[in-house]
Design a protein around this motif. Structure first.
Motif, mmCIF file in Angstrom:
data_model
loop_
_atom_site.group_PDB
_atom_site.id
_atom_site.type_symbol
_atom_site.label_atom_id
_atom_site.label_comp_id
_atom_site.label_asym_id
_atom_site.label_seq_id
_atom_site.Cartn_x
_atom_site.Cartn_y
_atom_site.Cartn_z
ATOM 1 N N GLY A 153 33.701 27.806 0.618
ATOM 2 C CA GLY A 153 34.853 27.575 1.473
ATOM 3 C C GLY A 153 35.449 26.187 1.357
ATOM 4 N N LYS A 154 34.910 25.376 0.455
ATOM 5 C CA LYS A 154 35.387 23.991 0.312
ATOM 6 C C LYS A 154 36.598 23.909 -0.618
ATOM 7 C CE LYS A 154 32.343 21.430 2.620
ATOM 8 N NZ LYS A 154 30.949 21.725 2.299
ATOM 9 N N GLU A 175 33.945 28.394 -9.971
ATOM 10 C CA GLU A 175 33.470 29.652 -10.555
ATOM 11 C C GLU A 175 33.428 30.738 -9.474
ATOM 12 O OE1 GLU A 175 32.000 26.709 -10.808
ATOM 13 O OE2 GLU A 175 32.357 26.264 -12.939
ATOM 14 N N LEU A 176 33.921 31.913 -9.828
ATOM 15 C CA LEU A 176 33.877 33.051 -8.898
ATOM 16 C C LEU A 176 32.479 33.652 -8.887
ATOM 17 C CD1 LEU A 176 37.280 34.683 -9.916
ATOM 18 C CD2 LEU A 176 36.780 33.569 -7.726
ATOM 19 N N LEU A 233 41.491 28.675 0.888
ATOM 20 C CA LEU A 233 41.838 30.088 0.901
ATOM 21 C C LEU A 233 40.639 30.919 0.436
ATOM 22 C CD1 LEU A 233 45.439 30.125 -0.647
ATOM 23 C CD2 LEU A 233 44.787 30.016 1.753
ATOM 24 N N PRO A 234 40.575 32.187 0.851
ATOM 25 C CA PRO A 234 39.487 33.077 0.432
ATOM 26 C C PRO A 234 39.522 33.377 -1.072
ATOM 27 C CG PRO A 234 40.634 33.959 2.357
ATOM 28 C CD PRO A 234 41.460 32.829 1.845
ATOM 29 N N GLN A 235 38.435 33.943 -1.555
ATOM 30 C CA GLN A 235 38.347 34.356 -2.969
ATOM 31 C C GLN A 235 38.773 35.819 -3.166
ATOM 32 O OE1 GLN A 235 34.521 33.275 -2.241
ATOM 33 N NE2 GLN A 235 35.322 31.204 -2.017
ATOM 34 N N LYS A 267 46.618 31.860 -8.713
ATOM 35 C CA LYS A 267 46.099 32.059 -7.349
ATOM 36 C C LYS A 267 45.181 30.897 -7.020
ATOM 37 C CE LYS A 267 45.395 34.334 -3.508
ATOM 38 N NZ LYS A 267 45.471 33.068 -2.745
ATOM 39 N N ASN A 268 45.298 30.421 -5.811
ATOM 40 C CA ASN A 268 44.311 29.452 -5.343
ATOM 41 C C ASN A 268 43.163 30.176 -4.671
ATOM 42 O OD1 ASN A 268 43.275 27.924 -2.696
ATOM 43 N ND2 ASN A 268 43.632 26.464 -4.348
ATOM 44 N N TRP A 269 41.971 29.590 -4.809
ATOM 45 C CA TRP A 269 40.844 30.037 -3.985
ATOM 46 C C TRP A 269 39.947 28.832 -3.716
ATOM 47 C CZ3 TRP A 269 41.514 31.842 -9.080
ATOM 48 C CH2 TRP A 269 40.549 31.447 -10.024
ATOM 49 N N SER A 270 39.219 28.906 -2.629
ATOM 50 C CA SER A 270 38.269 27.835 -2.316
ATOM 51 C C SER A 270 36.978 28.108 -3.073
ATOM 52 C CB SER A 270 38.006 27.780 -0.805
ATOM 53 O OG SER A 270 37.473 29.018 -0.370
ATOM 54 N N SER A 271 36.108 27.132 -3.099
ATOM 55 C CA SER A 271 34.891 27.244 -3.901
ATOM 56 C C SER A 271 33.948 28.321 -3.359
ATOM 57 C CB SER A 271 34.161 25.894 -3.926
ATOM 58 O OG SER A 271 32.929 26.020 -4.615
#
Lengths: 317, 317, 317
Positions: C245-246, C208-209, C180-182, C236-240
């Motif tokens: 995007g991983k 890390e964001l 998922l996106p950040q 919230k989930n986010w990808s790296s």
């Protein structure tokens, strides 16, 4: 009226028909009822008449409307409780229904039968779950087992055209190349019985409707006998309930013809549309004055508007 | 005005242009005209400008609008008479048009050319069938052979920017990688001729438009000669009419350039959009003050609103 | 306010929150503000809450709205300057944005991250190009790196439910099967910092964001330590961001549970929805009084309406 999922939600059917006929005379008479109110139409399946007539009904009521096309594929909702949602379903009905119902004053939904699993279709999972979790009133725009807005439309049309108090109404199965749900036939039968009309259902063997829908209607396997002295002939294809979702016959001899219509008491022909010409019914019937299919379709606006009027009045309290 | 399928439906072109220029000055002057009226926009093909400008025109008129995206695939309508509908077409135009026309006061339709069968495309089956069976006025939002709303837009734009009574207008073919319909070119030519402008059409050999569209316009195969002293240059690609639907040339030397524009009488550049930059026309032209493409696109609201105003006034009688 | 692309467009955050809480008390108080104005909602990606809440906000403001679903596939826009457009992109952003902005008073756009090229996503090409070429104010309905309408919603919700002036807010990463996106996490972090709340961000190593978003928030790799004494837990989930995007982890031990919530100061649970039950968060948390997810989603109407109110007021001058 709170929600409108089936005829069970109608407390006073004659009153509802009276409302409808009044609205038809003056479609803009309740223009203020929708002020500062809004509706969401959710389509999990394609729609032409239902979509457009619902929007038109909302225009007539001054009701703002948002349309959500989700598709049976595009919006994979989870309905099970307690499940670990790590598959392809990204949202649970609990959240979806609660959120949409927090935005809108009325939520209308279309979710067709999948015709794969009878128990699942007849559980009416989508409608019942929305009703359970959505804080706003819910309207059925055709569910897996019923299409009450269509049946109400049909009742309005018969009330307009009947020449006797208790007309003879025939619901006849007709052939179709693809498997179709039982929703329209189920609701038509229930509403005709509730209106206390003289209902005969005719179809080939194996096409018996669910008991709950056919109730105490006459069932006649000989189509020509059924048509005798009919005031209204309502044609519709449906797939088998007993061999669920199967097409058991495409026998063209069940098509409605002018010759068969001549057995009726100058009966009117009805169909919910879309109709396959010269498969369900002959051109000569559809193109004659006996056909009410366009008048019926026009009444889709009236039935939706009448249901909305009653729901919006309920909100005002 | 009743329907608006082509320029033939326009009785008084100067009057229509006058209406348009008046509406442009005061877009909300006919806000009451749409009260208790509604329109349906039916798209059998994708649309950006037409969809949005039509909705905006309706907002300006206080006209409620429902949008129906059917797709050229999704809505298989039968147009033939007397056929047994046991194939993939589930609805006949007779019912579809009659029903939609019973719901709405105006019905607007987009149905592109398929570019497979010239006779079929030029028969304008979709538009003509809707006009025949739909009880409400029908508006052409680009059909297989014409796009009169675009041509009316173009005329309005030229009226706004012309510096002489009878400007020299050049319609020039320009290269494009894919086969496109002749609709825009056909309508542009007709409307320019009807407006009695000095029209020259220029294109490679083999790209001659249908006689009925090109009428008594000059046809010039040398693009640079055509551009000489032009007041307006209108670029558009179209596929061949004679070798129907074929791309006979993608010759980049037909692109409109600043150098070619310098042959004109300080001429304005026009295109209906979307436009492929540096294929149809150079960046330097599009990004200069000579370009009217954004002003043109903005006028799409005005042309639709003017047509709707005339149709709605017709309904009021 | 002119455009609303990120928190940088907000001049007075406390004032905006005050507006929002006032609008929530009386949603129809600015009904006249939308008169003779209109908005276009452009979706390059699917939407449920954003689509419906934006339409509802517009209804409350008397603002006409057109919705354009273009799909990330369907509308291939060219963004590069000077390119020869002979490929699959039929329109340049310069024309598209200029035209749409000429029709409408406000243009709102959704364009998700593609998660393929970090530099491209973080350049915010779609939003920035629209802002550059569109003459009307632009609203971000979730872009590749931010979702400010969601973050504003979250801030409103925290303001409603907080019991101390400066609550401890925890943004926790949670597992999810897909990348998922950040965007949501980035914007949430920025808005919480701007509101001067006590923000802790917790996630597995590698998640890390971007520095610009996390600013001077505390970063805590031990989720349970992070939860201690929290007033609000936002999952919230986010990808790296770093391995762009991983999905580096789907570790179920990062799911929010009732047991972990017991470490908080009777903290509230928040999520932007849709939420995967028993993956992101346990049923027992979502179905408890601690959960604010439905209240949050309901506030999506308020945040959009507040932004629109400020933009429309700007137009009036």
């Amino acid at each position: 009226m709170n929600s409108f999922l089936s005829i069970k939600d109608v407390e006073n059917l004659p009153g509802l028909v009276k409302d409808a006929l009044e609205i038809k005379k003056n479609p803009n008479m309740y223009k203020e009822l929708g002020r500062n109110r809004s509706m969401c139409l959710i389509f999990l399946n394609p729609s032409l008449r239902t979509r457009l007539s619902s929007q038109k009904a909302a225009f007539n009521l001054g009701l703002n409307t948002a349309v959500l096309d989700v598709g049976s594929q595009g919006w994979k909702l989870e309905f099970e409780d307690g499940i670990v949602m790590d598959g392809d379903k990204a949202e649970h009905i609990k959240e979806a229904a609660a959120v949409i119902g927090s935005y809108f004053d009325v939520v209308a939904i279309r979710a067709f039968a999948k015709l794969e699993d009878r128990a699942e279709d007849y559980s009416e999972q989508v409608m019942e779950s929305f009703k359970k979790y959505c804080p706003a009133p819910v309207i059925n725009m055709e569910s897996s087992t019923g299409h009450p807005l269509q049946a109400f439309t049909d009742l309005i049309t018969i009330e307009e055209y009947k020449t006797v108090e208790r007309p003879k109404v025939v619901l006849t199965w007709a052939p179709h190349p693809k498997a179709l749900p039982q929703a329209v036939a189920n609701s038509f039968s229930r509403w005709m019985l509730e209106a206390e009309f003289d209902l005969t259902v005719t179809h080939p063997e194996g096409y018996e409707l669910v008991d709950e829908a056919v109730g105490n209607a006459k069932v006649e396997y000989d189509q020509q006998k059924a048509f005798k002295d009919a005031d209204f002939v309502y044609a519709k294809n449906w797939s088998s309930y007993h061999e669920y979702g199967k097409v058991l016959s495409t026998d063209p001899s069940w098509m409605v013809t002018s010759k068969k219509m001549s057995l009726t008491k100058n009966g009117k022909f009805m169909h919910c549309l879309p109709v396959r010409r010269n498969v369900i019914v002959e051109d000569t019937v559809l193109d004659s004055d006996q056909s009410l299919v366009i008048q019926q379709a026009a009444n889709r606006v009236i039935s939706m508007q009448t249901v909305l009027k009653n729901i919006l009045e309920g909100l005002k309290k």
